[in-house]
Scaffold this motif. Structure first.
Motif, short mmCIF file in Angstrom:
data_model
loop_
_atom_site.label_atom_id
_atom_site.label_comp_id
_atom_site.label_asym_id
_atom_site.label_seq_id
_atom_site.Cartn_x
_atom_site.Cartn_y
_atom_site.Cartn_z
N THR A 116 0.80 -1.24 0.00
CA THR A 116 0.00 0.00 0.00
C THR A 116 0.82 1.28 0.00
O THR A 116 0.26 2.38 -0.03
N GLY A 117 2.15 1.17 0.03
CA GLY A 117 2.98 2.35 -0.15
C GLY A 117 2.92 3.34 1.00
O GLY A 117 2.77 2.97 2.17
N VAL A 118 3.03 4.61 0.65
CA VAL A 118 3.07 5.69 1.64
C VAL A 118 2.09 6.80 1.25
O VAL A 118 1.62 6.86 0.12
N ARG A 119 1.84 7.66 2.23
CA ARG A 119 1.00 8.85 1.99
C ARG A 119 1.81 10.10 2.33
O ARG A 119 2.57 10.10 3.31
N PRO A 120 1.68 11.16 1.55
CA PRO A 120 2.47 12.38 1.81
C PRO A 120 2.13 12.99 3.16
O PRO A 120 0.96 13.03 3.56
N ARG A 121 3.15 13.47 3.84
CA ARG A 121 2.92 14.23 5.07
C ARG A 121 2.46 15.63 4.69
O ARG A 121 2.83 16.16 3.64
N THR A 122 1.69 16.22 5.57
CA THR A 122 1.18 17.57 5.31
C THR A 122 1.52 18.50 6.47
O THR A 122 1.97 18.05 7.54
N LEU A 123 1.30 19.78 6.28
CA LEU A 123 1.56 20.79 7.30
C LEU A 123 0.25 21.29 7.91
O LEU A 123 -0.79 21.31 7.23
N PRO A 124 0.26 21.71 9.16
CA PRO A 124 -0.95 22.29 9.77
C PRO A 124 -1.43 23.49 8.95
O PRO A 124 -0.63 24.32 8.51
N GLY A 125 -2.72 23.55 8.74
CA GLY A 125 -3.31 24.65 7.98
C GLY A 125 -3.36 24.41 6.49
O GLY A 125 -3.90 25.23 5.74
N GLN A 126 -2.80 23.31 6.05
CA GLN A 126 -2.76 23.02 4.61
C GLN A 126 -4.10 22.56 4.07
O GLN A 126 -4.52 22.93 2.96
N GLU A 127 -4.79 21.74 4.85
CA GLU A 127 -6.04 21.15 4.38
C GLU A 127 -7.09 22.23 4.11
O GLU A 127 -7.32 23.11 4.94
N GLY A 128 -7.69 22.16 2.97
CA GLY A 128 -8.75 23.09 2.61
C GLY A 128 -8.27 24.41 2.07
O GLY A 128 -9.08 25.29 1.73
N LEU A 129 -6.95 24.59 1.97
CA LEU A 129 -6.41 25.84 1.45
C LEU A 129 -6.08 25.66 -0.02
O LEU A 129 -5.22 24.87 -0.40
N SER A 130 -6.75 26.39 -0.87
CA SER A 130 -6.56 26.27 -2.31
C SER A 130 -5.16 26.72 -2.70
O SER A 130 -4.61 27.67 -2.14
N GLY A 131 -4.57 26.00 -3.68
CA GLY A 131 -3.26 26.36 -4.17
C GLY A 131 -2.11 25.65 -3.48
O GLY A 131 -0.96 25.83 -3.87
N VAL A 132 -2.40 24.83 -2.47
CA VAL A 132 -1.37 24.06 -1.77
C VAL A 132 -1.47 22.61 -2.21
O VAL A 132 -2.54 22.00 -2.12
N HIS A 133 -0.37 22.04 -2.67
CA HIS A 133 -0.39 20.71 -3.27
C HIS A 133 0.61 19.77 -2.60
O HIS A 133 1.62 20.21 -2.04
#
Length: 398
Positions: A116-133
């Motif tokens: 099943t591989g891996v999932r990218p780590r994210t930063l706080p505040g990233q979710e739901g913010l347009s333009g962040v990939h």
């Protein structure tokens, strides 16, 4: 190897994961003469595709997305396997070897391979913010490319392999690119300070702005759209698009109640077995490397295929440990780096062929007097030949 006469192969093999390691498991089983039933379960709707081109050829537009496919549909059909795509696994019952999917489908098998591989780590505040990939999947790459084509400034957060590749690709598209991260140079953790310094010079010469040595405190935004990245130094980096490439975590959430040992991946023995007739391969697998005497997890394309071939052999009765010399590569601008073995950040490094200044060289890495790795910069053949020094070195933890 063919199936041994005294080994009874499983009647049904279920491969959970339809990327390179999952597909290679299937192909290796068939190549070794396995005639039983094989099911490949994937969480994405796409047939198996290659990931390394996503940050380079696909993102740049040099390749159409279809070119990233690992096999044609005719070849996949010829493998005589059932592909269940777009339906993620949500649980595993190890006693009955039954996987339940998001749609409620139950798949029971005699042997299970977790890929099943891996999932990218994210930063706080990233979710739901347009333009962040993030960039892990084919859809991620296509979505990012679409936004880059309409942008002028991009900030890449993360100075590792993926972040460095994305920065190089975005710069070749003509964007104003800033690369930021806590370390002093691109890929410093992966190749050590000497080569990372040369890589930093290359990026700077090609117009990438390096804002390294500082962490990210947060994002700036307006009307739900990112406008920049705020560093822990209070500096703000303006951006139309932000790419977060700060590493990845093994995709093991669906195994939380399985009873398998989970610790930075699916913990396995030296044969990549996580349980009775249950194996793990690729980025998600953390197995005991007998030559190193410790657990190891690798996130690279070469290991995904080599480990899958070893597991397929094990399923069919070939009982031997998996003890690879790791290998990965990266392409950035006109630099092609090939890495064999391990490159400890505190290793002694000497250039054994070519010259740093010419950006065509082979660097050898030693730790406690032992050769642990070699790196070739635009010298692939010479680096491959030097790999033998790693193989011949006394076995020890690097």
């Amino acid at each position: 190897m063919s199936i041994e006469d005294d080994v009874r192969p499983p009647g049904h093999v279920l491969v959970v994961g339809a990327s390179a390691s999952g597909l290679t498991t299937l192909e290796a089983l068939r190549r070794k003469g396995y005639k039983g039933r094989i099911t490949v379960l994937g969480d994405e709707p796409h047939a198996p595709y290659d990931r390394p081109p996503l940050s380079k050829q696909v993102l740049s537009g040099a390749w159409e997305p279809e070119r990233a496919a690992l096999r044609t549909q005719d070849v996949l059909d010829g493998l005589d396997a059932e592909f269940v795509l777009g339906d993620p696994a949500v649980s595993l019952d190890t006693a009955t070897r039954t996987v339940v999917t998001a749609s409620g489908r139950e798949l029971r098998a005699d042997a299970i391979v977790i890929a099943t591989g891996v999932r990218p780590r994210t930063l706080p505040g990233q979710e739901g913010l347009s333009g962040v990939h993030v960039l892990r999947t084919l859809d991620d790459s296509l979505a990012l490319r679409k936004e880059l084509l309409g942008a002028s400034r991009v900030v890449v957060v993360g100075e590792g392999v993926l972040g460095s590749e994305i920065s190089a690709t975005a710069r070749t598209l003509g964007l104003d690119v800033t690369l930021t991260g806590p370390l002093a140079a691109p890929m410093a953790l992966q190749v050590g300070p000497l080569v990372a310094g040369v890589l930093g010079e290359l990026h700077s010469e090609r117009g990438v702005r390096l804002r390294l040595g500082a962490g990210v405190a947060g994002f700036t935004s307006e009307a739900g759209r990112v406008t920049g990245v705020r560093l822990t130094t209070d500096e703000e980096l303006p951006a139309d698009v932000v790419v977060v490439a700060i590493g990845a975590a093994p995709a093991t959430e669906w195994l939380a109640d399985s009873g398998l040992e989970l610790d930075n991946g699916v913990v396995c023995d030296s044969r990549c077995r996580a349980g009775e007739s249950i194996y793990a391969v690729g980025d998600v697998a953390r197995w005991h490397h007998e030559h190193l005497g410790r657990l190891l997890r690798l996130e690279n394309r070469t290991n995904a295929t080599e480990q899958a071939m070893a597991v397929a052999a094990g399923i069919l009765g070939d009982d031997r440990p998996y003890v690879p010399v790791p290998y990965f590569w990266t392409d950035q601008f006109d630099a092609k780096l090939q890495v064999h073995g391990f490159l400890p950040v505190d290793a002694e490094v000497d250039v054994v062929e070519g010259e740093l200044a010419a950006r065509r060289f082979v660097a050898r890495y030693r730790s406690e007097g032992r050769v642990t790795g070699v790196l070739g910069w635009n010298m692939p053949k010479q680096a491959r030949l030097r790999r033998q020094e790693i193989v011949d070195a006394p076995r020890a933890v690097p």
